[in-house]
Enzyme design. Structure first.
Site, short mmCIF file in Angstrom:
data_model
loop_
_atom_site.label_atom_id
_atom_site.label_comp_id
_atom_site.label_asym_id
_atom_site.label_seq_id
_atom_site.Cartn_x
_atom_site.Cartn_y
_atom_site.Cartn_z
N CYS A 3 29.01 40.04 26.95
CA CYS A 3 30.17 39.95 27.83
C CYS A 3 31.42 39.79 26.98
O CYS A 3 31.53 38.85 26.19
CB CYS A 3 30.02 38.76 28.78
SG CYS A 3 31.53 38.39 29.70
N ASP A 29 46.63 40.12 28.77
CA ASP A 29 45.86 41.35 28.97
C ASP A 29 46.23 42.36 27.88
O ASP A 29 47.40 42.51 27.54
CB ASP A 29 46.15 41.92 30.37
CG ASP A 29 45.11 42.95 30.79
OD1 ASP A 29 44.36 42.67 31.74
OD2 ASP A 29 45.06 44.04 30.16
N HIS A 45 30.32 31.46 32.31
CA HIS A 45 30.21 32.85 32.77
C HIS A 45 29.72 32.92 34.21
O HIS A 45 28.60 32.51 34.52
CB HIS A 45 29.25 33.66 31.89
CG HIS A 45 29.10 35.08 32.35
ND1 HIS A 45 29.85 36.12 31.84
CD2 HIS A 45 28.34 35.61 33.34
CE1 HIS A 45 29.53 37.23 32.49
NE2 HIS A 45 28.61 36.96 33.40
N ASN A 85 39.71 41.18 41.06
CA ASN A 85 38.96 42.38 41.45
C ASN A 85 37.47 42.07 41.45
O ASN A 85 36.95 41.46 40.50
CB ASN A 85 39.24 43.51 40.46
CG ASN A 85 40.67 44.01 40.58
OD1 ASN A 85 41.19 44.17 41.68
ND2 ASN A 85 41.32 44.25 39.45
N HIS A 96 33.08 39.42 34.26
CA HIS A 96 33.27 37.96 34.07
C HIS A 96 34.50 37.61 34.90
O HIS A 96 35.58 38.20 34.68
CB HIS A 96 33.47 37.67 32.58
CG HIS A 96 33.65 36.21 32.23
ND1 HIS A 96 32.93 35.58 31.23
CD2 HIS A 96 34.50 35.27 32.71
CE1 HIS A 96 33.31 34.32 31.12
NE2 HIS A 96 34.26 34.10 32.01
N HIS A 98 37.80 36.78 36.49
CA HIS A 98 39.12 36.63 35.89
C HIS A 98 40.18 36.75 36.96
O HIS A 98 40.05 37.54 37.89
CB HIS A 98 39.36 37.63 34.76
CG HIS A 98 39.07 39.06 35.12
ND1 HIS A 98 37.77 39.56 35.19
CD2 HIS A 98 39.88 40.10 35.45
CE1 HIS A 98 37.82 40.84 35.52
NE2 HIS A 98 39.09 41.19 35.70
N HIS A 100 44.00 37.86 37.37
CA HIS A 100 45.18 38.46 36.77
C HIS A 100 46.40 37.70 37.28
O HIS A 100 46.52 37.46 38.49
CB HIS A 100 45.34 39.92 37.22
CG HIS A 100 44.24 40.85 36.81
ND1 HIS A 100 44.35 41.69 35.72
CD2 HIS A 100 43.01 41.09 37.34
CE1 HIS A 100 43.24 42.41 35.61
NE2 HIS A 100 42.41 42.07 36.59
P1 5GP Z 1 39.48 44.28 35.89
O1 5GP Z 1 39.73 45.76 35.96
O2 5GP Z 1 38.02 43.98 35.58
O3 5GP Z 1 40.02 43.52 37.05
O4 5GP Z 1 40.36 43.78 34.66
C1 5GP Z 1 39.89 43.70 33.35
C2 5GP Z 1 41.10 43.55 32.49
O5 5GP Z 1 40.68 43.15 31.20
C3 5GP Z 1 41.91 44.83 32.31
O6 5GP Z 1 43.24 44.63 32.78
C4 5GP Z 1 41.85 45.11 30.81
O7 5GP Z 1 43.06 45.61 30.28
C5 5GP Z 1 41.51 43.73 30.24
N1 5GP Z 1 40.77 43.77 29.00
C6 5GP Z 1 39.64 44.48 28.75
N2 5GP Z 1 39.21 44.26 27.50
C7 5GP Z 1 40.07 43.38 26.94
C8 5GP Z 1 40.15 42.76 25.65
O8 5GP Z 1 39.32 42.98 24.77
N3 5GP Z 1 41.19 41.91 25.44
C9 5GP Z 1 42.13 41.64 26.40
N4 5GP Z 1 43.11 40.80 26.08
N5 5GP Z 1 42.08 42.20 27.64
C10 5GP Z 1 41.07 43.06 27.89
ZN ZN Z 2 31.20 36.26 30.33
#
Ligand code: 5GP
Ligand code: ZN
Length: 112
Positions: A3, A29, A45, A85, A96, A98, A100
């Protein structure tokens, strides 16, 4: 576990930290959708908010951390958006939980 956010929390993948406490970690991000785009994650997690709701205290800790991030980023007056999301229709790309936190300009009707 494979993860990416667990690896970020463990420091195995570098990240730009905004805030951290016993329960949560917040970082910028990598592909910001707004001038301020922070991800707030539980250190434990879980996949999504449904699982998070079953972990005692987790959602409260996340909300507390969001409030700290908003304060640190100076978004109290201007406002901000929180997004969680879940699953395919929401295009959740990291499995995992999160939150935003988006702000720093007038947000449009997509995420940022
Ligand atoms: P989701 O689409 O799952 O709601 O958002 C995942 C977010 O994680 C995305 O906005 C993406 O840019 C961010 N993200 C993915 N990999 C990484 C990473 O390695 N480092 C950081 N800082 N953000 C990440
Ligand atoms: Zn995780």
């Amino acid at each position: 576990m494979d993860c990416i956010f667990c690896k970020i929390i463990a420091g195995e993948i570098p990240s730009a930290r905004v805030y951290e406490d016993e329960y949560t970690y917040a970082f910028y991000d990598i592909e910001p959708q707004a001038p301020v785009h922070v991800l707030v994650v539980p250190k434990q997690h879980v996949t999504n908010v449904i699982e998070g709701a079953q972990a005692p205290g987790m959602m409260q800790h996340l909300a507390d951390a969001v409030a700290r991030v908003v304060e640190l980023e100076g978004l109290q007056q201007s406002g901000f958006r929180t997004v969680m999301n879940t699953g395919a229709d929401a295009r959740q790309s990291v499995q995992h939980l999160h939150v935003h936190v988006l702000g720093g300009h007038p947000l449009n009707l997509t995420m940022g």
